[in-house]
Design an enzyme around this catalytic site. Structure first.
Site, PDB file in Angstrom:
ATOM      1  N   GLU A  41      -2.182   5.035   2.139  1.00  0.00           N
ATOM      2  CA  GLU A  41      -3.153   5.802   1.240  1.00  0.00           C
ATOM      3  C   GLU A  41      -3.626   6.897   2.177  1.00  0.00           C
ATOM      4  O   GLU A  41      -4.054   8.119   1.457  1.00  0.00           O
ATOM      5  CB  GLU A  41      -4.322   4.547   1.394  1.00  0.00           C
ATOM      6  CG  GLU A  41      -5.330   5.290   0.472  1.00  0.00           C
ATOM      7  CD  GLU A  41      -6.541   4.207   0.329  1.00  0.00           C
ATOM      8  OE1 GLU A  41      -6.779   3.210   0.710  1.00  0.00           O
ATOM      9  OE2 GLU A  41      -7.323   4.516  -1.114  1.00  0.00           O
TER      10      GLU A  41
ATOM     11  N   GLU B 231      -8.512  -4.620  -5.418  1.00  0.00           N
ATOM     12  CA  GLU B 231      -8.801  -3.273  -6.065  1.00  0.00           C
ATOM     13  C   GLU B 231      -7.318  -3.315  -7.219  1.00  0.00           C
ATOM     14  O   GLU B 231      -7.555  -4.009  -8.394  1.00  0.00           O
ATOM     15  CB  GLU B 231      -8.621  -2.055  -5.459  1.00  0.00           C
ATOM     16  CG  GLU B 231      -9.044  -0.726  -6.272  1.00  0.00           C
ATOM     17  CD  GLU B 231      -9.620   0.401  -5.422  1.00  0.00           C
ATOM     18  OE1 GLU B 231      -9.851   0.016  -4.029  1.00  0.00           O
ATOM     19  OE2 GLU B 231      -9.569   1.576  -5.852  1.00  0.00           O
TER      20      GLU B 231
HETATM   21  C1  RAM Z   1      -9.698   4.780  -4.278  1.00  0.00           C
HETATM   22  C2  RAM Z   1      -8.079   4.745  -4.110  1.00  0.00           C
HETATM   23  C3  RAM Z   1      -7.396   5.192  -5.247  1.00  0.00           C
HETATM   24  C4  RAM Z   1      -8.101   6.691  -5.803  1.00  0.00           C
HETATM   25  C5  RAM Z   1      -9.830   6.343  -6.062  1.00  0.00           C
HETATM   26  C6  RAM Z   1     -10.326   7.624  -6.402  1.00  0.00           C
HETATM   27  O1  RAM Z   1      -9.884   3.655  -5.016  1.00  0.00           O
HETATM   28  O2  RAM Z   1      -7.796   5.725  -3.092  1.00  0.00           O
HETATM   29  O3  RAM Z   1      -6.038   5.530  -5.202  1.00  0.00           O
HETATM   30  O4  RAM Z   1      -7.612   7.210  -7.102  1.00  0.00           O
HETATM   31  O5  RAM Z   1     -10.213   5.812  -4.865  1.00  0.00           O
END
Ligand code: RAM
Length: 963
Positions: free
Chosen positions: A741, A472
């Site tokens: 996260e 990502e």
């Molecule tokens: C995931 C990650 C990211 C968030 C998006 C919506 O990819 O948690 O931080 O902003 O989702």
């Protein structure tokens, strides 16, 4: 001698920069003064070509009467490209003092939009397969005559590159040219290579890899590539004593080969076969007869612009703190810190062909095995194949890893343990000066602060990313938006956000929408709280650095975003349609959902109001009166619509979530008397949840602000200090060294949140940092005067848990600092206001009488004006300088009228004294009421003279009710 000095000169945020392409660069400087209350009255700035000297300036402002010392724009005749300029400043203060000239500082212009003499080149397709995974080597030999004065290389690539001159790596920059929206904008770099070139034979070479351009980026197999073919563009300008110049530029005469970097991508890692090294490949004598020809190849890139961001560099090196063998039998190095960057290691006497493999991971699982699950398809594997030399040292070139643990395989002799001293973790990120420190009496909170800063470093690798390890690592707008307020306290982020915002602007959709990630490699657009980055980020950058030019430049994007929102919804003033991430990852989400319980239209409409308000304020700051009025009116309408839709007439918020209440308060969507009701309800929600939060990405950044700003700072402090799940200190208690996260990335039983989306290095929840600076330490700005020119100090001491806190921030004006210490009722507050700034100070719980500065009555202190006494405490106005205030905290004892009458009730009750003794024994020990009998106590209380802690009164009243 009294001293007034001019120091810390900057040009476009940098010290002595090269490669400046701004037609009108902006200068800044700081004043140093040995007196309090120093204000610049006027300045004189002189700019000259460095070769000509200040006697023949190109621009001399003459004496300008102004207190402006930051973002002073060049207004002289047009600057010449590729020219070194010197500048210096002198100034006068309000007391008639005149400084000496500052030391000369410099800046050097770049190509300034001039045409490139170089041509884009790539290896000839018929000789080297353009699709090869290997990196390329490009080279050229050339002769130079004597009398070299200076040499510069201007270079960029579709791909990532390293520049070599005469066998030397020319720069510490990593992953140049950085990541931009390549099809719109590509940065070039400027290198000073004067020390690397010489009279006679010379060689120049480029190592050209994939980088972000061609690695394949994006989750769920998106594998986005900007282009299939890599290419490079570079030109060396050598200047001689006689003023003449030679240019060596990429063109059809260069030669190409494949490099020992046989594989390298951002996510998966790198393979380097040292056996393929070609000694001397970037030197003049090298025989390139066997090398391939190059061909011209113009990649599909947009405008080539000078480097805007800080370069990415190794900013720190970490030695492994341990090695161990896991239960599964892997040999693992522990760096002691979840970091982002790469490993450098040395191997001695390894036979040629020996393959050493490093696998990188962030955490161990509960059995102590290295855990790769959360990397998803990202491999993070680095392989080195030895050439058989006595000593070989390697670090990967065009990749980076997010890791704390490194599994090592194939290192000769590793069965007997690894030589730790031959391994080092190189920390990579945008090399932004650190500008913030926070520290307090609770070591857990200090660890939290370190985790926040590490999270920022790991995710400010040229683009503000969500995470640095899995497939990502993207510029998620929502994450950046919630974190920017903290980010700019911690590090100098002006250039960083300038670059990223220009990419955002370039990628704004025709309808005003904003892609989910910038640079956009995954598609998707316009979620509330994500797209609002288009407004919040330029505005915040403006507030921290007084960067009005950036605001002006970004204003069209800001407005476009609000107009986009306006075009949505089935009511002009509500945003109740479309896709939204909602309160992402909130704990009140339904099972198996990532979206919290707060209604998405409530969040979207709240942000609609907030962004509209900021556009209104931006218009006002830019002097666009009509827009300010129009967006002011729109804002009023959206607020009204929000209330109609989401707030009952008595102030109940339609959604009983913490986040819904937080947004209503944080974005000023409710007025008194509803506001108090909403704040009380929010407080109840938190207290009823046993001082635990439930908020996700949207509510978390503002949760503690909403409490502290509305009379519930004690609750906010309890949230901060909450160690059990969920809360900020939960991850700290689990040994985290970065921000996670999820609140439960690792669950209390040691198991993980699922593999599919579980980053251990995600800065979003680190947004609490801003509140720690502004509310806990009390170091804040007066937002009506941007750039910290007017500071605000108002430490909130909380419910007695912390005994001290200190924050420092390097503002454009210099260092600001706020520090407090509480000892019983005695409070000391030390502050520092940089010269040419002023501050309002609010000493909570202080009265003018009894407050001292540096041991003397505050009213006598130089530089201090006592403004007023309020319910909250003493308000002061101070000039620049350092101050040390001390007082007895009346706030701990002062009783409000209602509390006072409640207390009288208790005391007039026959059971009063016993109750007091039982529940609030401190009443008989506190400084104010030592040795008082019950009747005199009552009398004092009736006279309103009794000062007892508010909490004690609450306890008493409760006890009386239950007795
Ligand atoms: C995931 C990650 C990211 C968030 C998006 C919506 O990819 O948690 O931080 O902003 O989702």
């Amino acid at each position: 001698m009294t001293e007034l000095l001019v120091t810390a000169l900057t040009c476009e945020y940098r010290t002595n920069p090269m490669g400046i392409d701004a037609a009108s660069p902006r200068f800044g400087w700081q004043l140093r003064s040995d007196r309090r209350g120093t204000v610049q009255k006027g300045y004189r700035l002189v700019v000259a070509e460095a070769s000509a000297g200040f006697e023949a300036p190109v621009w001399d402002t003459g004496t300008i009467e102004s207190d402006r010392s930051v973002q002073v724009a060049y207004e002289g005749p047009a600057l010449q490209p590729r020219t070194a300029y010197a500048y210096r400043v002198k100034l006068w203060d309000g007391e008639g003092r005149e400084s000496e000239w500052s030391e000369a500082a410099s800046f050097e212009t770049g190509l300034m939009g001039g045409a490139w003499q170089a041509e884009w080149i790539t290896p000839a397709a018929d000789a080297i397969d353009p699709q090869t995974e290997a990196s390329f080597l490009l080279r050229k030999a050339f002769e130079l005559r004597g009398g070299i004065v200076s040499a510069r290389v201007y270079a960029t690539a579709a791909g990532a590159y390293e520049l070599y001159v005469n066998g030397q790596l020319a720069s510490e920059d990593v992953l140049a040219p950085g990541w931009t929206s390549y099809h719109n904008r590509l940065q070039y770099q400027t290198y000073d290579v004067t020390a690397l070139v010489r009279e006679g034979g010379n060689g120049i070479g480029l190592l050209l890899g994939d980088g972000w351009y061609r690695s394949g980026i994006g989750f769920e197999g998106k594998n986005f590539k900007y282009g299939e073919r890599r290419a490079a563009l570079a030109q060396l300008h050598v200047r001689f004593a006689d003023g003449s110049e030679t240019v060596v530029a990429t063109d059809g005469t260069w030669k190409a080969s494949t490099a020992p970097v046989v594989y390298s991508t951002i996510y998966h890692g790198e393979t380097y076969d040292a056996r393929l090294e070609q000694d001397g490949w970037s030197e003049s004598g090298f025989d390139d007869a066997e090398w391939a020809a190059v061909e011209r190849y113009e990649p599909a890139v947009g405008t080539i612009v000078a480097q805007e961001n800080w370069p990415t560099r190794v900013t720190e090196t970490l030695a492994p703190i341990a090695q161990f063998v896991t239960p599964a039998g892997a040999l693992v190095l522990d760096l002691g810190q979840n970091m982002v960057g790469r490993m450098r290691f040395t191997v001695k006497n390894a036979p040629a062909g020996t393959t050493i493999t490093l696998r990188h991971a962030e955490v161990l699982d509960k059995d102590g095995n290295i855990y790769y699950g959360n990397l998803r398809p990202a491999k993070q594997i680095v392989k080195y194949i030895a050439k058989g030399a006595a000593e070989e040292t390697y670090a990967p070139h065009f990749t980076f890893q997010g890791f704390r643990y490194v599994q090592v395989e194939g290192y000769p002799g590793q069965e007997n343990g690894l030589p730790l001293e031959l391994f080092a973790g190189e920390v990579l990120h945008s090399d932004m000066p650190r500008t913030g420190e926070f520290e307090c009496s609770d070591e857990r909170v200090n660890q939290l602060q370190r985790n926040i800063q590490w999270g920022q470093r790991g995710n400010f690798l040229d683009v503000p990313t969500d995470c640095p390890q899995r497939d990502e690592r993207l510029g998620w707008t929502g994450d950046a938006q919630v974190f920017i307020g903290t980010a700019l306290f911690n590090f100098q982020g002006g250039p960083f956000f300038t670059k990223w915002l220009r990419d955002m602007q370039a990628e704004q959709l025709p309808n005003g929408g904003i892609p989910f990630v910038i640079p956009d490699v995954v598609g998707g657009d316009s979620s509330a709280a994500w797209g609002d980055a288009a407004v919040i980020c330029p505005w915040t950058t403006y507030l921290y650095y007084d960067d009005l030019r950036l605001l002006e430049e970004q204003y069209g994007m800001m407005k476009g975003w609000v107009e986009y929102i306006r075009s949505q919804g089935d009511d002009e003033f509500l945003w109740n349609t479309g896709f939204h991430f909602g309160d992402w990852l909130a704990l009140d989400a339904k099972e198996n959902s990532w979206v919290g319980a707060t209604p998405r239209d409530l969040i979207a409409t709240a942000y609609y109001a907030y962004s509209t308000r900021l556009v209104r304020d931006a218009a006002a700051a830019l002097g666009k009166q009509e827009d300010a009025a129009a967006y002011g009116a729109l804002y009023d309408n959206v607020v009204r619509a929000f209330r109609d839709e989401f707030v009952s007439p008595n102030g109940r918020i339609a959604s009983p979530t913490q986040t819904a209440h937080v947004l209503a308060l944080a974005f000023d969507l409710v007025d008194e008397p509803m506001k108090s009701r909403v704040a009380r309800d929010l407080n109840d929600l938190v207290v009823d949840n046993d001082y635990h939060l439930t908020t996700g990405f949207v509510g978390t950044p503002y949760l503690c602000f909403a409490l502290s700003n509305n009379g519930y700072h004690d609750t906010a402090m309890k949230l901060l200090l909450q160690e059990s799940y969920p809360g900020w200190l939960y991850s700290v208690s689990k040994g985290a060294t970065t921000i996670w996260e999820h609140w439960d990335s690792i669950k209390p039983d040691g198991s993980f949140w699922s593999d599919d989306m579980n980053s251990f290095n995600h800065y979003a929840y680190g947004a609490i940092g801003e509140w720690m600076y502004r509310k806990v330490a009390g170091l804040d700005m007066d937002a009506s005067v941007p750039g910290f020119k007017r500071l605000r100090f108002e430490p909130l001491f909380g419910a007695g848990k912390l005994t001290h806190a200190r924050a420092a921030h390097e503002t454009m004006y210099g260092a600001a600092e706020s520090a407090w210490r509480v000892d019983g009722a005695r409070i000391e507050v030390r502050i520092r206001v940089p010269a040419n700034a002023t501050a309002e100070v609010v000493l909570r719980g202080a009265a003018a009488a009894g407050t001292t500065e540096n041991g003397a009555p505050v009213s006598d202190a130089a530089g201090v004006t006592v403004v007023r006494e309020t319910e909250n405490g003493l308000v002061l106005n101070v000039g620049s300088g350092e101050y040390a205030f001390a007082y007895e905290n009346a706030d701990l004892f002062r009783v409000t009228f209602t509390e006072h009458s409640k207390l009288c009730d208790v005391l007039s009750d026959p059971r009063g004294e016993a109750l007091v003794k039982q529940h609030v024994p401190e009443l008989f020990q506190g400084p104010a009421i030592n040795f008082v009998s019950k009747s005199s106590l009552k009398q004092i209380a009736e006279n309103g003279m009794l000062r007892v802690p508010k909490e004690s009164i609450a306890k008493l009243v409760e006890a009386l009710a239950q007795a």
